[in-house]
Write an enzyme that holds these catalytic residues in place. Structure first.
Site, PDB file in Angstrom:
ATOM      1  N   HIS A   1      -3.234  -8.591   1.364  1.00 55.06           N
ATOM      2  CA  HIS A   1      -2.581  -7.504   0.577  1.00 55.06           C
ATOM      3  C   HIS A   1      -0.998  -8.071   0.137  1.00 55.06           C
ATOM      4  O   HIS A   1      -0.821  -7.722  -0.964  1.00 55.06           O
ATOM      5  CB  HIS A   1      -2.232  -6.330   1.540  1.00 55.06           C
TER       6      HIS A   1
ATOM      7  N   GLN B   1       0.811  -1.328  -0.059  1.00 52.57           N
ATOM      8  CA  GLN B   1      -0.042  -0.099  -0.306  1.00 52.57           C
ATOM      9  C   GLN B   1       1.068   1.266   0.136  1.00 52.57           C
ATOM     10  O   GLN B   1       0.292   2.321  -0.338  1.00 52.57           O
ATOM     11  CB  GLN B   1      -0.918  -0.026   1.227  1.00 52.57           C
TER      12      GLN B   1
ATOM     13  N   HIS C   1      -7.050  -9.506   6.424  1.00 51.32           N
ATOM     14  CA  HIS C   1      -7.199  -8.430   5.261  1.00 51.32           C
ATOM     15  C   HIS C   1      -5.806  -8.122   4.991  1.00 51.32           C
ATOM     16  O   HIS C   1      -5.575  -7.784   3.573  1.00 51.32           O
ATOM     17  CB  HIS C   1      -8.060  -7.376   5.959  1.00 51.32           C
ATOM     18  N   GLU C   2      -4.862  -7.786   5.931  1.00 56.47           N
ATOM     19  CA  GLU C   2      -3.655  -7.486   5.554  1.00 56.47           C
ATOM     20  C   GLU C   2      -2.784  -8.357   4.956  1.00 56.47           C
ATOM     21  O   GLU C   2      -1.864  -8.118   4.012  1.00 56.47           O
ATOM     22  CB  GLU C   2      -2.874  -6.822   6.755  1.00 56.47           C
TER      23      GLU C   2
ATOM     24  N   LEU D   1      -7.455   1.775   2.963  1.00 57.67           N
ATOM     25  CA  LEU D   1      -7.004   3.039   2.674  1.00 57.67           C
ATOM     26  C   LEU D   1      -6.716   3.025   1.242  1.00 57.67           C
ATOM     27  O   LEU D   1      -6.398   3.998   0.714  1.00 57.67           O
ATOM     28  CB  LEU D   1      -5.702   3.332   3.611  1.00 57.67           C
TER      29      LEU D   1
HETATM   30 CO    CO Z   1      -6.353  -2.663   2.850  1.00 57.54          CO
END
Ligand code: CO
Length: 159
Positions: free
Chosen positions: A139, A55, A135-136, A94
């Site tokens: 990623h 991210q 969730h992370e 985000l």
């Molecule tokens: Co995220």
């Protein structure tokens, strides 16, 4: 002083790539330690509950999770156990601003990872924390929550 990092938003190929494992040597480097501090600062300033390295434009297996006890630095995480039970819960990201959707996740997981000192850790979060871990870690595998979500809606909370 920590610096605020620019957050990569959807659609960007960096978010779709599988991230690389991080070596002990890199963990011990000054550059990596600064990155950890800058990412934590960025997550807190942007009101995120978690932030993964892709991210901020780096395809390495590092994520930070904002726990009650402060930022948790999760390096090379591996989920070694998942509960049979799953639950639906609303998520946002985000990197996908103003978009929310319901995602089904395991209610409880067990995860092994290295902390920012390179020490091996094991944690068994449940509920919201289990959701944030999943969730992370997604990623780090190039997966965004919108690929798994239902009832996707757009809502500008800052408007
Ligand atoms: Co995220």
């Amino acid at each position: 002083m920590q610096k605020l990092l620019k957050i990569i938003t959807y659609p960007n190929d960096i978010l779709k790539k599988k991230s690389q494992k991080i070596s002990q040597e890199i963990i011990k480097s000054k550059e990596f330690q600064i990155l950890c501090d800058d990412m934590a600062e960025t997550m807190i300033k942007k009101d995120g509950i978690g932030l993964a390295a892709p991210q901020i434009g780096k395809n390495i297996r590092l994520a930070i999770i904002n726990s009650k006890e402060g930022p948790l630095y999760i390096i090379n995480p591996q989920i070694i156990k998942r509960s049979w039970s799953k639950e639906w819960g609303e998520e946002g990201c985000l990197s996908v601003p103003n978009v929310f959707g319901k995602v089904k996740r395991n209610s409880k997981i067990t995860c092994v990872y290295a902390d920012r000192n390179g020490e091996e850790k094991k944690i068994s979060p449940k509920g919201l924390m289990a959701r944030v871990f999943q969730h992370e870690i997604d990623h780090l595998d190039g997966i965004l929550f919108i690929e798994k979500a239902k009832n996707i809606k757009t809502q500008n909370l800052r408007a």
